[in-house]
Motif scaffolding. Sequence first.
Motif, PDB file in Angstrom:
ATOM      1  N   GLY A 152      15.891   0.013  -1.800  1.00  0.00           N
ATOM      2  CA  GLY A 152      15.095   0.658  -0.769  1.00  0.00           C
ATOM      3  C   GLY A 152      15.388   2.146  -0.664  1.00  0.00           C
ATOM      4  O   GLY A 152      14.473   2.960  -0.471  1.00  0.00           O
TER       5      GLY A 152
ATOM      6  N   GLU B 265      13.755   3.963  -3.546  1.00  0.00           N
ATOM      7  CA  GLU B 265      12.311   4.055  -3.343  1.00  0.00           C
ATOM      8  C   GLU B 265      11.979   5.142  -2.325  1.00  0.00           C
ATOM      9  O   GLU B 265      11.042   5.923  -2.510  1.00  0.00           O
ATOM     10  CB  GLU B 265      11.760   2.702  -2.873  1.00  0.00           C
ATOM     11  N   HIS B 266      12.762   5.208  -1.243  1.00  0.00           N
ATOM     12  CA  HIS B 266      12.519   6.244  -0.238  1.00  0.00           C
ATOM     13  C   HIS B 266      12.767   7.637  -0.814  1.00  0.00           C
ATOM     14  O   HIS B 266      12.050   8.601  -0.498  1.00  0.00           O
ATOM     15  CB  HIS B 266      13.410   6.016   0.971  1.00  0.00           C
TER      16      HIS B 266
ATOM     17  N   ARG C 159       6.710   5.953   6.372  1.00  0.00           N
ATOM     18  CA  ARG C 159       6.891   5.249   5.107  1.00  0.00           C
ATOM     19  C   ARG C 159       8.335   4.789   4.941  1.00  0.00           C
ATOM     20  O   ARG C 159       8.591   3.678   4.477  1.00  0.00           O
ATOM     21  CB  ARG C 159       6.501   6.188   3.964  1.00  0.00           C
TER      22      ARG C 159
ATOM     23  N   ARG D 256       4.474   1.102  -0.528  1.00  0.00           N
ATOM     24  CA  ARG D 256       5.575   0.670  -1.375  1.00  0.00           C
ATOM     25  C   ARG D 256       5.237   0.953  -2.829  1.00  0.00           C
ATOM     26  O   ARG D 256       4.071   0.860  -3.235  1.00  0.00           O
ATOM     27  CB  ARG D 256       5.860  -0.839  -1.205  1.00  0.00           C
TER      28      ARG D 256
ATOM     29  N   TRP E  23       8.878   1.774   7.026  1.00  0.00           N
ATOM     30  CA  TRP E  23       8.234   0.617   6.399  1.00  0.00           C
ATOM     31  C   TRP E  23       9.105   0.059   5.269  1.00  0.00           C
ATOM     32  O   TRP E  23       9.285  -1.165   5.148  1.00  0.00           O
ATOM     33  CB  TRP E  23       6.867   1.040   5.867  1.00  0.00           C
ATOM     34  N   ILE E  24       9.649   0.957   4.452  1.00  0.00           N
ATOM     35  CA  ILE E  24      10.504   0.529   3.339  1.00  0.00           C
ATOM     36  C   ILE E  24      11.769  -0.132   3.867  1.00  0.00           C
ATOM     37  O   ILE E  24      12.190  -1.186   3.378  1.00  0.00           O
ATOM     38  CB  ILE E  24      10.854   1.731   2.442  1.00  0.00           C
TER      39      ILE E  24
ATOM     40  N   VAL F  57      12.345  -1.635   6.786  1.00  0.00           N
ATOM     41  CA  VAL F  57      12.051  -2.958   7.358  1.00  0.00           C
ATOM     42  C   VAL F  57      11.767  -3.956   6.242  1.00  0.00           C
ATOM     43  O   VAL F  57      12.202  -5.117   6.297  1.00  0.00           O
ATOM     44  CB  VAL F  57      10.857  -2.865   8.324  1.00  0.00           C
ATOM     45  N   GLY F  58      11.032  -3.510   5.203  1.00  0.00           N
ATOM     46  CA  GLY F  58      10.727  -4.399   4.084  1.00  0.00           C
ATOM     47  C   GLY F  58      11.959  -4.836   3.320  1.00  0.00           C
ATOM     48  O   GLY F  58      11.978  -5.916   2.721  1.00  0.00           O
ATOM     49  N   GLU F  59      13.012  -3.995   3.333  1.00  0.00           N
ATOM     50  CA  GLU F  59      14.259  -4.342   2.661  1.00  0.00           C
ATOM     51  C   GLU F  59      15.231  -5.093   3.562  1.00  0.00           C
ATOM     52  O   GLU F  59      16.353  -5.391   3.174  1.00  0.00           O
ATOM     53  CB  GLU F  59      14.930  -3.070   2.139  1.00  0.00           C
ATOM     54  N   GLY F  60      14.788  -5.362   4.806  1.00  0.00           N
ATOM     55  CA  GLY F  60      15.630  -6.134   5.721  1.00  0.00           C
ATOM     56  C   GLY F  60      16.692  -5.326   6.440  1.00  0.00           C
ATOM     57  O   GLY F  60      17.664  -5.894   6.955  1.00  0.00           O
TER      58      GLY F  60
END
Length: 229
Positions: A131, A134-135, A185, A54, A188-189, A191-194
């Motif tokens: 998200g 970021e991606h 990655r 992240r 991961w991003i 899932v981290g952003e819901g």
Amino acid sequence: MSNGLATDLLRGTDPLNAEWVTVLLLGLFVLLALINAGGSRKWRLLGQTVFRMRLGRQAMREELDLQDRSILGMLVLSIGVIGLFAWQYFQWTRMPGAPSYLMVLGVAVAVVLVQGILLRVVGGLFKVDQGVAEHLYTGLLLVVLAGVALLPVVVLMAYRAEYRGTLAPLGLAVVGTLLIYRWVRGTWIGVGEGVPVRYIILYFCAAEILPVLLAISALRPSADLSVHP
């Protein structure tokens, strides 16, 4: 080494180190020197962030500005190198009707642009702009990393024919590894952003895998026509 390319070498002609390839490589190295002179700090930033799962908001806001000339220069350099490697691979395998470098380069640019547009659309639909941004940034960082990693590969493939049997699979392994890392990655991003997993899978099918498949299809028509008149 393929039989066709070996025959060309025996005749004294090697398309992989044609004059235009030398001019292109010189241009890429000049661009690399300009980037180092004007923004060597950006290389350190890339080294620090490219393997983070992240990115911090401050890094995205202040350091990874896509309007920064150093970042744009890195992207131009990397896409040029990636396109050259793809063209070299087609030439090395002697694919019938192999596309020109300009065609390969155009397809590479189109894939990057299409993925960026689709990312923005997905962000608007799922309300996950942070998200998605970021991606997008991390994906561009991996494009830069792929170009830097492939630079010595394309140089050696151009001028050391005896190593091509090793360099071509090595280059493919580099690209494949970074592509898988991009997908891990991105998951991961998300899932981290819901974002629900089913939406992440849908995104990868529509915005990651489909453009790559379309790019491969765009580079193969002439080969198919040559094999099946």
